[in-house]
Design an enzyme around this catalytic site. Structure first.
Site, PDB file in Angstrom:
ATOM      1  N   HIS A 190     -14.178  57.924 -24.318  1.00  0.00           N
ATOM      2  CA  HIS A 190     -13.225  57.555 -23.260  1.00  0.00           C
ATOM      3  C   HIS A 190     -13.874  57.055 -21.975  1.00  0.00           C
ATOM      4  CE1 HIS A 190     -11.392  60.607 -25.889  1.00  0.00           C
ATOM      5  NE2 HIS A 190     -10.353  59.805 -25.832  1.00  0.00           N
ATOM      6  N   GLY A 200      -5.865  63.314  -9.952  1.00  0.00           N
ATOM      7  CA  GLY A 200      -5.146  63.023 -11.184  1.00  0.00           C
ATOM      8  C   GLY A 200      -4.915  61.523 -11.343  1.00  0.00           C
ATOM      9  N   ARG A 244      -5.554  56.901  -6.856  1.00  0.00           N
ATOM     10  CA  ARG A 244      -6.087  57.735  -5.772  1.00  0.00           C
ATOM     11  C   ARG A 244      -7.622  57.728  -5.808  1.00  0.00           C
ATOM     12  NH1 ARG A 244      -2.524  61.949  -4.953  1.00  0.00           N
ATOM     13  NH2 ARG A 244      -1.516  60.378  -3.675  1.00  0.00           N
ATOM     14  N   ARG A 262     -11.391  69.342  -8.594  1.00  0.00           N
ATOM     15  CA  ARG A 262     -10.121  68.630  -8.761  1.00  0.00           C
ATOM     16  C   ARG A 262      -9.434  68.579  -7.397  1.00  0.00           C
ATOM     17  NH1 ARG A 262      -4.986  67.570 -10.303  1.00  0.00           N
ATOM     18  NH2 ARG A 262      -3.492  69.246  -9.965  1.00  0.00           N
ATOM     19  N   ILE A 263      -8.933  67.410  -7.025  1.00  0.00           N
ATOM     20  CA  ILE A 263      -8.174  67.288  -5.786  1.00  0.00           C
ATOM     21  C   ILE A 263      -6.819  66.696  -6.145  1.00  0.00           C
ATOM     22  CG2 ILE A 263      -9.948  67.246  -3.974  1.00  0.00           C
ATOM     23  CD1 ILE A 263     -10.217  64.301  -4.336  1.00  0.00           C
ATOM     24  N   GLY A 264      -5.808  67.552  -6.124  1.00  0.00           N
ATOM     25  CA  GLY A 264      -4.518  67.101  -6.627  1.00  0.00           C
ATOM     26  C   GLY A 264      -3.353  67.565  -5.792  1.00  0.00           C
ATOM     27  N   MET A 297      -0.628  71.271 -13.351  1.00  0.00           N
ATOM     28  CA  MET A 297      -0.700  71.054 -14.796  1.00  0.00           C
ATOM     29  C   MET A 297      -2.107  70.817 -15.349  1.00  0.00           C
ATOM     30  SD  MET A 297       2.774  68.754 -15.127  1.00  0.00           S
ATOM     31  CE  MET A 297       2.954  68.965 -16.881  1.00  0.00           C
ATOM     32  N   GLU A 298      -3.150  71.056 -14.551  1.00  0.00           N
ATOM     33  CA  GLU A 298      -4.514  70.709 -15.006  1.00  0.00           C
ATOM     34  C   GLU A 298      -5.586  71.782 -14.811  1.00  0.00           C
ATOM     35  OE1 GLU A 298      -2.869  68.613 -12.781  1.00  0.00           O
ATOM     36  OE2 GLU A 298      -2.128  67.207 -14.298  1.00  0.00           O
ATOM     37  N   ASP A 304       5.832  70.083  -3.522  1.00  0.00           N
ATOM     38  CA  ASP A 304       7.171  70.605  -3.851  1.00  0.00           C
ATOM     39  C   ASP A 304       7.152  72.097  -3.589  1.00  0.00           C
ATOM     40  OD1 ASP A 304       7.889  68.196  -5.557  1.00  0.00           O
ATOM     41  OD2 ASP A 304       6.252  69.064  -6.726  1.00  0.00           O
TER      42      ASP A 304
END
Ligand code: HPA
Length: 237
Positions: A5, A21, A25, A88-90, A184-185, A208
């Site tokens: 990938h 994600g 971004r 991770r930056i989400g 979700m990750e 949210d």
């Protein structure tokens, strides 16, 4: 060298990776925060860029959404590109009364009911911790910059919780109410990092909230996201 990938060469990717994600971004971060950024992956439009931040080589590589997607990219980056640390930056949701929209949350670990670990290793783990060392660095940066940072447990869900028929029923799946964020990750990333003996953590901006129903302006959103990106970058130099 390429993987299933990722088309990058080994030397194209830095030992430390920031992982949003959204591929766009990743592009935004490369264009606005890095010097000499070069596009190093565009397979499936899962953009990766490598450049420098204050002289330090860093890669920004998108994960896509959900455990399967972040599982693939984190595995290949750690295993085949010798990546040592992934932040991770989400974005995330929250159903914790103490968490407000646009708060920045650092994950101490992720709780998850996914089958990912069973399929991969034949084990069924509910909770996996993030890297203490990375967390310490990020908390230190927040302190120096006088930025408020919430630190606590995350729920990683295979469904977008806002689409569940009952938010209450969704929350009933989890052992307590002391979770600061839902996304979700994170579990997939932390699981792979642990399996391969590497480091990972997750910074999130709350977009949210069950208890804060304001609608966010794009300026507010961008300001908070920029804050989080800068905090991650400052923590790795
Ligand atoms: N739930 C899960 N993932 C998310 C959310 C949410 O409310 N917001 C952003 N990512």
């Amino acid at each position: 060298m390429a993987t299933a990938h990722i088309e990058s060469n080994l030397e194209d990717i830095a030992p430390i990776v920031l992982m949003p994600g959204d591929p766009l971004r990743a592009k935004y971060i490369a264009e606005n925060f890095l010097e000499d950024a070069k596009l190093i992956n565009k397979v499936r439009n899962m953009f990766g860029y490598t450049g420098t931040y204050k002289g330090k080589k860093v890669t920004v590589f998108a994960s896509g959404m959900g455990i399967p997607s972040i599982g693939i990219y984190s595995y290949e980056l750690y295993k085949f590109y010798n990546v040592q640390k992934i932040i991770r930056i989400g974005t995330c949701g929250s159903f914790n009364k103490d968490i407000k929209l646009l708060d920045v949350v650092l994950s101490s670990g992720a709780y998850c009911k996914s089958y990912f670990d069973v399929l991969l290793d034949g084990v069924d783990i509910d909770f996996i911790q993030s890297s203490d060392e990375l967390n310490r660095k990020i908390m230190n940066t927040a302190k120096i910059r006088n930025v408020s940072l919430k630190y606590g447990k995350t729920i990683t869900s295979d469904v977008f919780d806002l689409y569940c028929d009952s938010e209450e029923k969704f929350r009933g799946n989890f052992p307590d109410m002391n979770f600061l964020s839902v996304e979700m990750e994170a579990f997939g990333l932390f699981y792979i990092a642990n399996k391969l003996g590497r480091e990972a953590t997750c910074l999130m901006t709350v977009v949210d909230s069950l208890y804060d129903k304001r609608s966010l302006s794009s300026e507010d959103r961008e300001k908070s996201l920029n804050n989080m990106i800068e905090m991650a970058l400052e923590s790795i130099i």
